[in-house]
Design an enzyme around this catalytic site. Structure first.
Site, PDB file in Angstrom:
ATOM      1  N   GLY A  29       0.810  -1.214   0.000  1.00 49.57           N
ATOM      2  CA  GLY A  29       0.000   0.000   0.000  1.00 49.57           C
ATOM      3  C   GLY A  29       0.836   1.253   0.000  1.00 49.57           C
ATOM      4  O   GLY A  29       0.548   2.218  -0.736  1.00 49.57           O
ATOM      5  N   SER A 152      -5.247 -12.704  -4.556  1.00 51.01           N
ATOM      6  CA  SER A 152      -3.966 -13.368  -4.761  1.00 51.01           C
ATOM      7  C   SER A 152      -4.239 -14.761  -5.297  1.00 51.01           C
ATOM      8  O   SER A 152      -5.376 -15.240  -5.287  1.00 51.01           O
ATOM      9  CB  SER A 152      -3.156 -13.466  -3.457  1.00 51.01           C
ATOM     10  OG  SER A 152      -3.588 -14.556  -2.679  1.00 51.01           O
ATOM     11  N   TYR A 178      -8.342 -18.038   4.670  1.00 47.57           N
ATOM     12  CA  TYR A 178      -7.654 -17.034   3.855  1.00 47.57           C
ATOM     13  C   TYR A 178      -8.005 -17.222   2.384  1.00 47.57           C
ATOM     14  O   TYR A 178      -8.355 -16.252   1.683  1.00 47.57           O
ATOM     15  CB  TYR A 178      -6.140 -17.141   4.041  1.00 47.57           C
ATOM     16  CG  TYR A 178      -5.360 -16.205   3.133  1.00 47.57           C
ATOM     17  CD1 TYR A 178      -5.370 -14.837   3.338  1.00 47.57           C
ATOM     18  CD2 TYR A 178      -4.626 -16.710   2.053  1.00 47.57           C
ATOM     19  CE1 TYR A 178      -4.665 -13.972   2.501  1.00 47.57           C
ATOM     20  CE2 TYR A 178      -3.932 -15.859   1.209  1.00 47.57           C
ATOM     21  CZ  TYR A 178      -3.951 -14.493   1.438  1.00 47.57           C
ATOM     22  OH  TYR A 178      -3.262 -13.646   0.603  1.00 47.57           O
TER      23      TYR A 178
END
Length: 312
Positions: A29, A152, A178
């Site tokens: 970020g 991802s 996740y």
């Protein structure tokens, strides 16, 4: 070698554009924000820690003294905080050109914060879902806006169980949770693009590559072995993400930046990006339009209706 943020932005002038980036105080970020700020864009850093926000802003302006950097406090695991941040952004800006939903957590111990969501789903998907939903009017005001959702290849670990998204029935597995949250990021991208593409808002999901950042702070050595397909025998090796070489953060952030600014993506959306290119290396269940719509409906139910929220 893949492209870096600076290479993607070479010759790009973003003066007058407004970018909002979550999780902008470190890692991907911060590198994303630093690069965009160097091109003349107004960059709004969103994060939970005011001191880290201040430090990140100072980091960017120390490198680019003329950079237009602003901050907004927000905790993605708290919907009230997300709504407050969205209201603050609405009061401060007439439009948002690009929203980069970058923040995330990975392989956390089981947690169920105040709103009752499983932590990884809450931070990685539902917090960003609510933020984006609240900022849609500002995105529409830009007439040609983009939303970048950090997913991802970890989405291949596990599909999201739409009947039990918050792990209230199945035994908690931090790897699968996740993977489910990253699948949710892609499904959200598909549904968001379908809803708003005719109004000029396009959405993309991004695989940044394997980058060494603080996101991996919950990983033990055993976890790393399991992720590389070398761990416990009861884990399906086919379900593990591919073994990838760790890349520098400047390369990892490049695909988000490319997705945000590239003219090659004009008129496109609902796509999965990797290595600064459109990628077909995405699980079919993550781009299924019907499941994307189902997740949208579930997310609305979990987050509540905007009308009800405005009275709280």
């Amino acid at each position: 070698m893949g492209l870096t943020v600076d290479e993607v932005l070479s010759g790009v002038d973003l003066t007058g554009k407004v970018f909002v980036i979550t999780g902008a105080t470190s890692g991907l970020g911060l590198v994303t924000a630093r690069g965009l700020a160097s091109t003349g864009a107004t960059v709004v850093l969103a994060g939970r820690d005011p001191q880290r926000l201040l430090s990140a802003a100072e980091d960017i302006t120390s490198e680019t003294p003329t950079a237009a950097v602003e901050t907004v406090e927000m905790e993605l695991d708290n919907l009230a905080s997300v709504r407050s941040a969205a209201a603050e952004l609405d009061a401060r800006f007439p439009r948002i050109d690009v929203l980069i939903n970058n923040a995330g957590v990975m392989f956390t111990p089981f947690g169920r914060p105040e709103d009752g969501f499983e932590l990884q789903l809450g931070v990685n998907h539902l917090g960003h879902f609510e933020l984006t939903r609240r900022l849609v009017p500002l995105l529409l005001n830009a007439e040609s806006a983009r939303v970048i959702n950090l997913s991802s290849d970890g989405h291949k670990i596990f599909d999201i169980d739409l009947d039990d998204p918050n792990w209230q029935q199945a035994p908690y597995d931090k790897f699968k949770a996740y993977g489910a949250s990253k699948t949710a990021n892609v499904l959200f991208t598909v549904a968001l693009d379908a809803r708003y593409r005719d109004s000029g808002v396009r959405s993309f999901a991004v695989h940044p590559g394997t980058v060494a950042t603080s996101l991996s702070r919950y990983m033990s050595k055993g976890d790393m072995k399991a992720m590389m397909g070398l761990g416990s025998a009861d884990r399906d090796p086919a379900a593990a993400p591919p073994r990838l070489e760790v890349i520098p953060v400047e390369q990892g952030a490049a695909t988000s930046v490319w997705g945000a600014v590239s003219d090659e993506l004009a008129g496109l959306g609902g796509l999965y990006l990797a290595d600064c290119a459109i990628s077909a290396n995405v699980a079919p269940y993550a781009v299924d339009p019907q499941r994307a719509e189902q997740l949208w409906t579930i997310s609305e139910r979990l987050c509540g209706s905007p009308a009800a929220q405005s009275r709280t």
